[in-house]
Write a protein that holds these residues in place. Sequence first.
Motif, mmCIF file in Angstrom:
data_model
loop_
_atom_site.group_PDB
_atom_site.id
_atom_site.type_symbol
_atom_site.label_atom_id
_atom_site.label_comp_id
_atom_site.label_asym_id
_atom_site.label_seq_id
_atom_site.Cartn_x
_atom_site.Cartn_y
_atom_site.Cartn_z
ATOM 1 N N TYR A 164 -45.379 -26.082 103.782
ATOM 2 C CA TYR A 164 -45.327 -26.546 102.477
ATOM 3 C C TYR A 164 -45.581 -25.336 101.092
ATOM 4 N N GLY A 165 -45.565 -24.245 101.719
ATOM 5 C CA GLY A 165 -45.488 -23.392 100.577
ATOM 6 C C GLY A 165 -44.883 -23.269 98.928
ATOM 7 N N ALA A 166 -44.032 -24.369 98.898
ATOM 8 C CA ALA A 166 -43.367 -25.126 97.321
ATOM 9 C C ALA A 166 -44.057 -25.528 96.953
ATOM 10 N N GLU A 167 -44.552 -26.692 97.615
ATOM 11 C CA GLU A 167 -45.562 -28.034 97.070
ATOM 12 C C GLU A 167 -46.097 -27.393 96.001
ATOM 13 N N ASP A 168 -46.110 -28.001 95.082
ATOM 14 C CA ASP A 168 -47.400 -28.060 93.722
ATOM 15 C C ASP A 168 -47.861 -28.563 94.188
ATOM 16 N N THR A 169 -48.646 -28.899 95.324
ATOM 17 C CA THR A 169 -50.203 -29.515 95.509
ATOM 18 C C THR A 169 -50.235 -28.910 96.955
ATOM 19 N N PHE A 170 -51.566 -28.831 96.913
ATOM 20 C CA PHE A 170 -52.357 -28.462 98.694
ATOM 21 C C PHE A 170 -53.019 -28.695 98.961
ATOM 22 N N ARG A 171 -53.150 -29.571 100.283
ATOM 23 C CA ARG A 171 -54.051 -30.781 100.536
ATOM 24 C C ARG A 171 -55.013 -30.819 101.515
ATOM 25 N N ALA A 172 -56.233 -31.079 101.753
ATOM 26 C CA ALA A 172 -56.921 -30.846 103.066
ATOM 27 C C ALA A 172 -57.951 -32.887 102.958
ATOM 28 N N SER A 173 -57.304 -33.288 103.985
ATOM 29 C CA SER A 173 -57.384 -34.259 104.820
ATOM 30 C C SER A 173 -58.871 -34.487 105.905
ATOM 31 N N PHE A 174 -58.949 -35.845 106.055
ATOM 32 C CA PHE A 174 -59.594 -36.236 107.098
ATOM 33 C C PHE A 174 -59.121 -37.372 108.265
ATOM 34 N N VAL A 175 -59.417 -37.282 109.297
ATOM 35 C CA VAL A 175 -59.313 -38.708 110.387
ATOM 36 C C VAL A 175 -60.539 -38.499 111.275
ATOM 37 N N LEU A 176 -61.173 -39.349 111.348
ATOM 38 C CA LEU A 176 -62.390 -39.255 112.015
ATOM 39 C C LEU A 176 -62.194 -39.395 113.317
ATOM 40 N N ASN A 177 -61.994 -38.545 113.983
ATOM 41 C CA ASN A 177 -62.071 -38.165 115.841
ATOM 42 C C ASN A 177 -60.704 -38.058 116.160
ATOM 43 N N ALA A 178 -59.705 -37.947 115.260
ATOM 44 C CA ALA A 178 -57.989 -37.317 115.365
ATOM 45 C C ALA A 178 -57.842 -36.462 114.468
ATOM 46 N N PRO A 179 -58.437 -34.441 115.079
ATOM 47 C CA PRO A 179 -58.222 -33.719 114.197
ATOM 48 C C PRO A 179 -56.796 -32.969 113.613
ATOM 49 N N THR A 180 -55.802 -33.668 115.242
ATOM 50 C CA THR A 180 -55.074 -33.089 114.959
ATOM 51 C C THR A 180 -53.694 -33.525 113.926
ATOM 52 N N VAL A 181 -53.978 -34.794 113.329
ATOM 53 C CA VAL A 181 -52.744 -35.031 112.447
ATOM 54 C C VAL A 181 -54.267 -34.817 110.895
ATOM 55 N N SER A 182 -55.275 -34.329 111.095
ATOM 56 C CA SER A 182 -55.648 -34.116 109.726
ATOM 57 C C SER A 182 -54.744 -32.823 108.562
ATOM 58 N N ASN A 183 -55.103 -32.387 107.804
ATOM 59 C CA ASN A 183 -54.220 -31.403 107.166
ATOM 60 C C ASN A 183 -55.294 -30.856 106.395
ATOM 61 N N TYR A 184 -55.333 -29.522 106.253
ATOM 62 C CA TYR A 184 -56.009 -28.114 106.211
ATOM 63 C C TYR A 184 -55.559 -27.376 105.001
ATOM 64 N N GLY A 185 -55.403 -27.207 104.338
ATOM 65 C CA GLY A 185 -55.718 -26.170 103.532
ATOM 66 C C GLY A 185 -55.673 -25.078 103.763
ATOM 67 N N LEU A 186 -54.666 -23.884 102.894
ATOM 68 C CA LEU A 186 -55.011 -22.612 102.789
ATOM 69 C C LEU A 186 -54.724 -21.835 101.194
ATOM 70 N N LEU A 187 -55.268 -20.634 101.035
ATOM 71 C CA LEU A 187 -55.988 -20.067 99.752
ATOM 72 C C LEU A 187 -56.137 -19.220 99.793
ATOM 73 N N ARG A 188 -55.515 -17.889 99.204
ATOM 74 C CA ARG A 188 -56.785 -16.486 98.515
ATOM 75 C C ARG A 188 -55.691 -15.773 97.606
ATOM 76 N N PHE A 189 -56.347 -15.549 96.795
ATOM 77 C CA PHE A 189 -56.243 -14.200 95.717
ATOM 78 C C PHE A 189 -56.072 -13.177 96.210
ATOM 79 N N ASP A 190 -54.716 -12.506 96.611
ATOM 80 C CA ASP A 190 -54.026 -11.036 96.677
ATOM 81 C C ASP A 190 -54.643 -9.999 95.166
ATOM 82 N N ASN A 191 -55.031 -8.903 95.308
ATOM 83 C CA ASN A 191 -55.014 -8.009 94.528
ATOM 84 C C ASN A 191 -56.277 -8.062 93.526
ATOM 85 N N ILE A 192 -57.484 -8.845 93.390
ATOM 86 C CA ILE A 192 -58.700 -9.339 93.399
ATOM 87 C C ILE A 192 -59.486 -7.914 92.670
ATOM 88 N N HIS A 193 -58.683 -6.962 93.426
ATOM 89 C CA HIS A 193 -59.482 -5.260 93.455
ATOM 90 C C HIS A 193 -58.825 -4.431 92.468
#
Length: 357
Positions: A124-153
């Motif tokens: 989903y890297g090309a989409e204009d949103t990223f998401r996080a979602s939660f479904v009780l007792n069903a983690p395998t159908v959840s969505n996890y967002g990934l985020l990083r800021f490179d070269n900040i140093h």
Amino acid sequence: MKSIKVLGMALLGMSIIMASCSGEDGKDGLDGNNGTNGTNGTNGDPGADGLACWDTDKDGEQDPGEDINQDGSFDALDCAGNDGADGQDGSDKPNMDFYFQDGFKGYSGTQDTYINGAAIDTKYGAEDTFRASFVLNAPTVSNYGLLRFDNIHIDIWESLIADGETCQNGFFLNQATLYLYMDSYSTNNPDKVSLHLGFFGDTNDPLFVEDQADWESANDIEDWFVDGGVSQNWTGPFSGTDGYNIEMELDPNAFGRIGWIAIPLPRSLVSQWICVPESNKGMRLRLDGADTNTASVNFFSKDYNVADLRPLLVIETEDIDPAAGKMAPSSKAQDWDNMSYEEKMAPLHRYFAAKGL
């Protein structure tokens, strides 16, 4: 003959008269005139050199001194050294804010995407949103967002690390704030939803690539330690867990966009990202809620067409005086929970002001 006898008789009579009469002592005479001055004496031999007030050769004894004040002798005034040359003016290194948002002043280091347990191979890297979602007792159908800021140093090193300084003693990181613009959300329980941040950082954690990451793999070569973007050992203030969380106030009856949310990031962690750039492997975002059946949030990504609404990282720094050591963190940096909404958003407002918005 007769005349001689007469003269002798006269002299004898006078001596008898003088012997029988005693006169008074005479008065003291006047002082005599001063005598002529004597000639000047010759100069004595020169005395030995005095001792200096410092042990120049470090042998435990004072060494011969120098007539510094040029008065013909060595005395206390000679103990004071000459004034040293004026030192160079110190350079002004003011407190500075650094802004990292794709499209601002040429920055293009944001990596963001999400992974879906119900679509393990989808990227989903090309989409204009990223998401996080939660479904009780069903983690395998959840969505996890990934985020990083490179070269900040790079900018921080160039601006704050002077010759002879290390990254650790060149500046103090006062506050680091992540701003995400929430596009939409859904929940059935507004009181029990929290956003959890897990920070990658273990040396064995793979570096995710936004257009290659999915549920099973961080990139085209390396798999996650555990499916779903699990770290081998989460870093940050709660080492070994992704328990760094932000409470979400979501109204299930509200409509429209929620807007900006401010997330304070651990200062020690962000400082590590700056001083040891290879440790910056980003973060994973997930939702959780003890009594919530479902919840989902969507944030604008770095691919969103309005650059001002993309993820923003603000790093506030303070100068360090080498003579005084590191500055203490400000009370605001230590007391985020007691800050007002306006105080939390102040760095964002300064950023917009710098952009002329």
